[in-house]
Design a protein around this motif. Structure first.
Motif, PDB file in Angstrom:
ATOM      1  N   LEU A 237      58.234  62.500  25.184  1.00 47.11           N
ATOM      2  CA  LEU A 237      58.106  63.649  26.071  1.00 47.11           C
ATOM      3  C   LEU A 237      56.838  64.421  25.739  1.00 47.11           C
ATOM      4  CD1 LEU A 237      61.458  63.791  24.947  1.00 47.11           C
ATOM      5  CD2 LEU A 237      61.457  64.778  27.234  1.00 47.11           C
ATOM      6  N   ASP A 238      56.331  65.144  26.743  1.00 50.72           N
ATOM      7  CA  ASP A 238      55.102  65.904  26.560  1.00 50.72           C
ATOM      8  C   ASP A 238      55.292  67.322  27.080  1.00 50.72           C
ATOM      9  OD1 ASP A 238      52.284  66.381  26.085  1.00 50.72           O
ATOM     10  OD2 ASP A 238      52.014  66.240  28.260  1.00 50.72           O
ATOM     11  N   GLY A 239      54.971  68.308  26.238  1.00 52.31           N
ATOM     12  CA  GLY A 239      55.072  69.695  26.649  1.00 52.31           C
ATOM     13  C   GLY A 239      56.475  70.070  27.077  1.00 52.31           C
ATOM     14  N   MET A 240      56.580  70.943  28.066  1.00 48.08           N
ATOM     15  CA  MET A 240      57.891  71.395  28.527  1.00 48.08           C
ATOM     16  C   MET A 240      58.443  70.539  29.661  1.00 48.08           C
ATOM     17  SD  MET A 240      58.704  73.649  26.473  1.00 48.08           S
ATOM     18  CE  MET A 240      60.225  74.124  27.288  1.00 48.08           C
ATOM     19  N   SER A 241      57.679  69.533  30.102  1.00 51.17           N
ATOM     20  CA  SER A 241      58.150  68.671  31.180  1.00 51.17           C
ATOM     21  C   SER A 241      59.340  67.822  30.719  1.00 51.17           C
ATOM     22  CB  SER A 241      57.018  67.742  31.632  1.00 51.17           C
ATOM     23  OG  SER A 241      57.502  66.779  32.546  1.00 51.17           O
ATOM     24  N   ARG A 242      60.275  67.599  31.629  1.00 51.36           N
ATOM     25  CA  ARG A 242      61.405  66.717  31.326  1.00 51.36           C
ATOM     26  C   ARG A 242      61.088  65.261  31.656  1.00 51.36           C
ATOM     27  NH1 ARG A 242      66.426  68.713  30.051  1.00 51.36           N
ATOM     28  NH2 ARG A 242      66.580  70.985  29.988  1.00 51.36           N
ATOM     29  N   TYR A 243      59.891  65.033  32.202  1.00 50.24           N
ATOM     30  CA  TYR A 243      59.460  63.664  32.477  1.00 50.24           C
ATOM     31  C   TYR A 243      59.214  62.952  31.149  1.00 50.24           C
ATOM     32  CZ  TYR A 243      56.947  59.748  34.553  1.00 50.24           C
ATOM     33  OH  TYR A 243      56.567  58.490  34.945  1.00 50.24           O
ATOM     34  N   ALA A 244      59.645  61.716  31.035  1.00 51.21           N
ATOM     35  CA  ALA A 244      59.516  60.983  29.773  1.00 51.21           C
ATOM     36  C   ALA A 244      59.121  59.539  30.014  1.00 51.21           C
ATOM     37  CB  ALA A 244      60.831  61.033  28.996  1.00 51.21           C
ATOM     38  N   MET A 245      58.363  59.013  29.086  1.00 53.00           N
ATOM     39  CA  MET A 245      58.196  57.565  29.037  1.00 53.00           C
ATOM     40  C   MET A 245      59.392  57.004  28.283  1.00 53.00           C
ATOM     41  SD  MET A 245      55.232  55.115  27.353  1.00 53.00           S
ATOM     42  CE  MET A 245      55.808  55.330  25.663  1.00 53.00           C
ATOM     43  N   ARG A 246      60.108  56.114  28.912  1.00 54.23           N
ATOM     44  CA  ARG A 246      61.350  55.598  28.336  1.00 54.23           C
ATOM     45  C   ARG A 246      61.162  54.132  27.953  1.00 54.23           C
ATOM     46  NH1 ARG A 246      66.666  58.354  28.221  1.00 54.23           N
ATOM     47  NH2 ARG A 246      68.156  56.736  27.697  1.00 54.23           N
TER      48      ARG A 246
ATOM     49  N   LEU B  79      50.948  59.578  29.834  1.00 58.09           N
ATOM     50  CA  LEU B  79      52.381  59.299  29.729  1.00 58.09           C
ATOM     51  C   LEU B  79      52.916  58.698  31.033  1.00 58.09           C
ATOM     52  CD1 LEU B  79      54.280  59.831  27.325  1.00 58.09           C
ATOM     53  CD2 LEU B  79      55.151  61.800  28.570  1.00 58.09           C
ATOM     54  N   ARG B  80      52.487  59.227  32.167  1.00 53.27           N
ATOM     55  CA  ARG B  80      52.946  58.701  33.457  1.00 53.27           C
ATOM     56  C   ARG B  80      52.404  57.298  33.712  1.00 53.27           C
ATOM     57  NH1 ARG B  80      55.435  62.356  36.833  1.00 53.27           N
ATOM     58  NH2 ARG B  80      55.525  64.481  35.990  1.00 53.27           N
ATOM     59  N   LEU B  81      51.160  57.080  33.311  1.00 49.19           N
ATOM     60  CA  LEU B  81      50.586  55.750  33.463  1.00 49.19           C
ATOM     61  C   LEU B  81      51.362  54.739  32.633  1.00 49.19           C
ATOM     62  CD1 LEU B  81      48.306  53.933  34.567  1.00 49.19           C
ATOM     63  CD2 LEU B  81      46.954  54.579  32.558  1.00 49.19           C
ATOM     64  N   ALA B  82      51.663  55.099  31.379  1.00 49.11           N
ATOM     65  CA  ALA B  82      52.389  54.188  30.494  1.00 49.11           C
ATOM     66  C   ALA B  82      53.790  53.893  31.023  1.00 49.11           C
ATOM     67  CB  ALA B  82      52.477  54.798  29.093  1.00 49.11           C
ATOM     68  N   GLN B  83      54.478  54.925  31.551  1.00 44.54           N
ATOM     69  CA  GLN B  83      55.829  54.746  32.065  1.00 44.54           C
ATOM     70  C   GLN B  83      55.852  53.764  33.231  1.00 44.54           C
ATOM     71  OE1 GLN B  83      58.801  55.335  31.258  1.00 44.54           O
ATOM     72  NE2 GLN B  83      59.945  55.100  33.159  1.00 44.54           N
ATOM     73  N   ASN B  84      54.783  53.720  34.009  1.00 48.26           N
ATOM     74  CA  ASN B  84      54.739  52.871  35.202  1.00 48.26           C
ATOM     75  C   ASN B  84      53.928  51.596  34.994  1.00 48.26           C
ATOM     76  OD1 ASN B  84      56.151  54.539  37.400  1.00 48.26           O
ATOM     77  ND2 ASN B  84      54.766  56.025  36.462  1.00 48.26           N
ATOM     78  N   PHE B  85      53.747  51.211  33.748  1.00 47.71           N
ATOM     79  CA  PHE B  85      53.014  49.980  33.442  1.00 47.71           C
ATOM     80  C   PHE B  85      53.892  49.106  32.548  1.00 47.71           C
ATOM     81  CE2 PHE B  85      49.451  47.683  31.157  1.00 47.71           C
ATOM     82  CZ  PHE B  85      49.077  46.924  32.259  1.00 47.71           C
TER      83      PHE B  85
END
Length: 403
Positions: free
Chosen positions: A85-94, A382-388
């Motif tokens: 996770l990064d910062g306060m966002s709940r978006y995560a690379m899983r 983080l978003r790039l990694a999650q979608n790759f």
């Protein structure tokens, strides 16, 4: 020669190496500055060790796994998935376990139980084969090697010789330094506070690495407490040292409220369930891993940033490689400290550890930078990694050990 192999350091690396070499016709000495009582019954130190599948296999082969289960049947906690996770966002690379070939990425177990089991296995090998001498309360003060062997003087003044000297005495190895081998040290300027916390919400066996702004939080999922059934985790909080000292000084209820707030209540109310432990955050890369009749193993060979949880895994990897090479040389009547043998060990261990060491330091620096441009880059990466998917599969293979 007093010994065929003399090991400086009776931590998990040194103990496992001695255990792996016992029974093949070599005499082994091992020294550690701790008293015998501390080696036999090591105290809880806050650290939960993340084991890859390969490391789990190696621990079973060494006998450590069965011993630990005998101490605590619920000691091994499955690490099912991981998230970043990064910062306060709940978006995560899983990183899901389904990206690997196993029902879990790896396992978690307390460091003090590994140390206890490794010592018990050493004692068992000592009793069975009679080829190990343990020198508790001793440390290497001076060391040098030549074509004939290694020459050691202990802090007590006792002189010893061996065909091969091995440093297994931490990332800040005094034995490595005595041999004239320097190291590049990356001091991150922060420290880590480690402890066990109980919490209201379940973790679902998912490990967290949360790069917040001004702090980094890691959560390592433990099995529920066997006595109360409470959800619990090992928590690692990274901050400037003076801030951690203030947290360490808090009374337990106040500390629980502080950690609940730092986790933004995502796990509900949290309570302290252990002692608290502080460690400096320093990565160490020795300039060399071997010299004439000398080798480094464990953290003395590479001191990893804990974000990838690979320190002990790399230690086991190097120990297995070096022990196999030594056993092969011994069985064929060769030199157990031959330059070619040691050079092959160094090349292999460098190849296995250096890329991740450098990548880990880069990621740690990127995700602790809080300036505006860095925040944007962190989120985008983080978003790039999650979608790759290929990247995620590579991370899953790294976490599971590719075994």
């Amino acid at each position: 020669m007093d010994y065929d192999i003399f090991i400086s350091g009776a931590g998990p690396a040194g103990l496992c190496l001695a255990r792996a070499l016992s029974g093949c016709g070599l005499t082994i000495g091992i020294a550690d500055p701790q008293p015998l009582s501390a080696l036999e019954n090591p105290a809880y130190d806050g650290r939960e060790i993340a084991l890859t599948q390969r490391s789990a296999h190696q621990m079973r082969a060494l006998g450590l796994w069965a011993r630990i289960e005998g101490y605590e049947p619920t000691a091994f906690s499955p690490l099912r998935d991981a998230q970043v996770l990064d910062g306060m966002s709940r978006y995560a690379m899983r990183i899901e376990h389904t990206l690997s070939r196993h029902s879990e990425l790896g396992w978690l177990v307390s460091n003090h139980l590994i140390r206890r089991a490794a010592f018990a296995e050493l004692r068992g090998a000592q009793d069975k084969n009679g080829d190990i001498t343990l020198l508790a309360g001793e440390s290497v003060a001076h060391a040098h090697t030549d074509a004939e062997g290694a020459h050691v003087r202990l802090a007590s003044g006792k002189a010893l010789s061996a065909r091969l000297l091995v440093a297994a005495d931490s990332r800040f190895s005094g034995t490595r330094r005595a041999m004239g081998i320097g190291a590049d040290m990356h001091d991150f300027g922060r420290s880590m506070l480690l402890c066990t916390m109980t919490h209201r919400e379940p973790h679902h066996q998912v490990a967290w690495e949360w790069f917040g702004y001004g702090q980094t939080l890691a959560l390592l999922p433990m099995n529920d407490a066997p006595d109360s059934g409470a959800h619990r985790s090992c928590v690692v909080l990274t901050l400037p040292h003076h801030q951690l000292e203030a947290l360490e000084a808090m009374e337990a209820p106040e500390f629980g409220r502080a950690l609940t707030a730092r986790f933004s209540e995502r796990l509900g109310a949290m309570e302290l369930a252990s002692t608290r432990h502080l460690y400096p955050l320093v990565g160490v890369r020795p300039h060399r891993l071997v010299a004439e009749r000398f080798a480094c193993v464990g953290d003395a060979a590479v001191g990893m940033h804990p974000v990838t949880a690979h320190g002990f895994n790399f230690g086991l990897l190097g120990i297995t490689a070096l022990a196999d090479a030594i056993r092969t040389a011994q069985s064929s009547g060769g030199d157990i400290a031959a330059p070619r043998l040691l050079a092959q060990y160094e090349r292999g261990h460098r190849r296995a550890t250096l890329p991740l060491y450098l990548a880990t330091n880069f990621v740690a620096q990127l995700y602790t930078a809080d300036a505006g441009p860095a925040r944007l880059l962190r989120g985008a990466a983080l978003r790039l990694a999650q979608n790759f998917p290929p990247f995620k599969r590579a991370v899953a293979a790294s976490l599971s050990g590719g075994h």
